[in-house]
Design a protein around this motif. Structure first.
Motif, PDB file in Angstrom:
ATOM      1  N   MET A  63      21.385 -21.085   0.148  1.00  0.00           N
ATOM      2  CA  MET A  63      21.474 -20.502   1.471  1.00  0.00           C
ATOM      3  C   MET A  63      20.737 -19.172   1.496  1.00  0.00           C
ATOM      4  SD  MET A  63      25.398 -21.255   2.440  1.00  0.00           S
ATOM      5  CE  MET A  63      25.957 -21.956   0.908  1.00  0.00           C
ATOM      6  N   THR A  71      19.967 -15.486   2.545  1.00  0.00           N
ATOM      7  CA  THR A  71      20.593 -14.283   3.090  1.00  0.00           C
ATOM      8  C   THR A  71      19.543 -13.545   3.907  1.00  0.00           C
ATOM      9  OG1 THR A  71      22.302 -14.020   1.399  1.00  0.00           O
ATOM     10  CG2 THR A  71      21.569 -12.015   2.502  1.00  0.00           C
ATOM     11  N   TRP A  72      19.950 -13.206   5.119  1.00  0.00           N
ATOM     12  CA  TRP A  72      19.086 -12.498   6.061  1.00  0.00           C
ATOM     13  C   TRP A  72      19.529 -11.049   6.200  1.00  0.00           C
ATOM     14  CZ3 TRP A  72      14.825 -14.270   8.650  1.00  0.00           C
ATOM     15  CH2 TRP A  72      14.565 -15.647   8.547  1.00  0.00           C
ATOM     16  N   GLN A 107      23.679 -11.457   6.455  1.00  0.00           N
ATOM     17  CA  GLN A 107      24.289 -12.724   6.849  1.00  0.00           C
ATOM     18  C   GLN A 107      23.679 -13.901   6.094  1.00  0.00           C
ATOM     19  OE1 GLN A 107      22.689 -11.747  10.811  1.00  0.00           O
ATOM     20  NE2 GLN A 107      24.641 -12.548  11.585  1.00  0.00           N
ATOM     21  N   ALA A 108      24.487 -14.926   5.896  1.00  0.00           N
ATOM     22  CA  ALA A 108      24.014 -16.213   5.387  1.00  0.00           C
ATOM     23  C   ALA A 108      25.016 -17.272   5.834  1.00  0.00           C
ATOM     24  CB  ALA A 108      23.897 -16.202   3.866  1.00  0.00           C
ATOM     25  N   SER A 109      24.529 -18.441   6.071  1.00  0.00           N
ATOM     26  CA  SER A 109      25.383 -19.542   6.501  1.00  0.00           C
ATOM     27  C   SER A 109      26.491 -19.792   5.486  1.00  0.00           C
ATOM     28  CB  SER A 109      24.529 -20.799   6.666  1.00  0.00           C
ATOM     29  OG  SER A 109      25.321 -21.867   7.105  1.00  0.00           O
ATOM     30  N   GLY A 110      27.734 -19.890   5.980  1.00  0.00           N
ATOM     31  CA  GLY A 110      28.869 -20.203   5.135  1.00  0.00           C
ATOM     32  C   GLY A 110      29.401 -19.046   4.301  1.00  0.00           C
ATOM     33  N   LYS A 111      28.914 -17.841   4.553  1.00  0.00           N
ATOM     34  CA  LYS A 111      29.337 -16.677   3.774  1.00  0.00           C
ATOM     35  C   LYS A 111      29.867 -15.573   4.681  1.00  0.00           C
ATOM     36  CE  LYS A 111      25.976 -17.237   0.041  1.00  0.00           C
ATOM     37  NZ  LYS A 111      25.052 -16.487  -0.837  1.00  0.00           N
ATOM     38  N   PRO A 139      32.965 -16.300   7.681  1.00  0.00           N
ATOM     39  CA  PRO A 139      32.001 -17.322   8.070  1.00  0.00           C
ATOM     40  C   PRO A 139      32.570 -18.198   9.171  1.00  0.00           C
ATOM     41  CG  PRO A 139      32.855 -17.746   5.862  1.00  0.00           C
ATOM     42  CD  PRO A 139      33.432 -16.452   6.307  1.00  0.00           C
ATOM     43  N   ASP A 196      33.084 -24.840   9.447  1.00  0.00           N
ATOM     44  CA  ASP A 196      32.065 -25.885   9.313  1.00  0.00           C
ATOM     45  C   ASP A 196      32.131 -26.909  10.440  1.00  0.00           C
ATOM     46  OD1 ASP A 196      30.922 -24.837   7.012  1.00  0.00           O
ATOM     47  OD2 ASP A 196      32.235 -25.982   5.698  1.00  0.00           O
TER      48      ASP A 196
END
Length: 124
Positions: free
Chosen positions: A1, A3-4, A62-66, A118, A121
Motif C-alpha cells: 500500500m 503512503t501518501w 495516509q495509506a489505504s487500510g492504515k 482507517p 473495508d
C-alpha cells in the motif's frame, strides 16, 4: 500500500503577508517535501486547503487500510521536510500505520494534530 504525503499548498503562517512573501508557506513546504521524497518509498501530492489554518503548515500522512495522521505547525524548511518524509516512510513500512513514538524523527514530535482510523473495508 502506498503512503501518501498530502501537503496543503495554501497554508500561510501568521507572519505571511503579500508584501513580504511571493508565495504561500505551503507552496514552499510542498516543494521541499517533494524534493526530499523523490526516489523514496512514498508519494506526494498537493491540495488546496486541509482546513487546519490555525496549524499551518499542514500535511496528511495516509495509506489505504492504515491509520492516517494530520500534522501541522511546521516552518517550511529542509529539516521539517526531511522529518515528514522520514516519518511517512516509517508509516509505509508499518502494517497498521502506527509508528512507535521512540522511532519518530525529532522533527515531527509536537506536530501531530489528528489521527484517523482507517475506513472499514465493507459497507456497514
Amino acid at each position: 500500500m502506498t503512503t501518501w504525503i498530502t501537503v496543503c499548498d495554501t497554508c500561510k503562517r501568521e507572519d505571511w503577508s503579500a508584501e513580504t512573501h511571493a508565495r504561500t508557506h505551503g507552496e514552499d513546504l510542498a516543494e521541499l517535501v517533494e524534493r526530499v521524497a523523490e526516489g523514496r518509498d512514498v508519494k506526494t501530492r498537493r491540495v488546496s486547503c486541509l482546513m487546519g489554518c490555525t496549524h499551518g503548515c499542514n500535511v496528511a500522512i495516509q495509506a489505504s487500510g492504515k491509520l492516517a495522521y494530520t500534522l501541522g505547525r511546521f516552518e517550511p524548511g529542509e529539516e521539517a521536510a526531511q522529518a515528514i518524509v522520514d516519518y511517512a516512510e516509517m508509516h509505509a513500512q508499518s502494517d497498521t500505520g502506527r509508528v512507535p513514538f521512540r522511532e519518530w524523527p525529532q522533527g515531527v514530535k509536537g506536530h501531530f494534530v489528528t489521527r484517523h482510523p482507517p475506513l472499514p473495508d465493507a459497507e456497514g
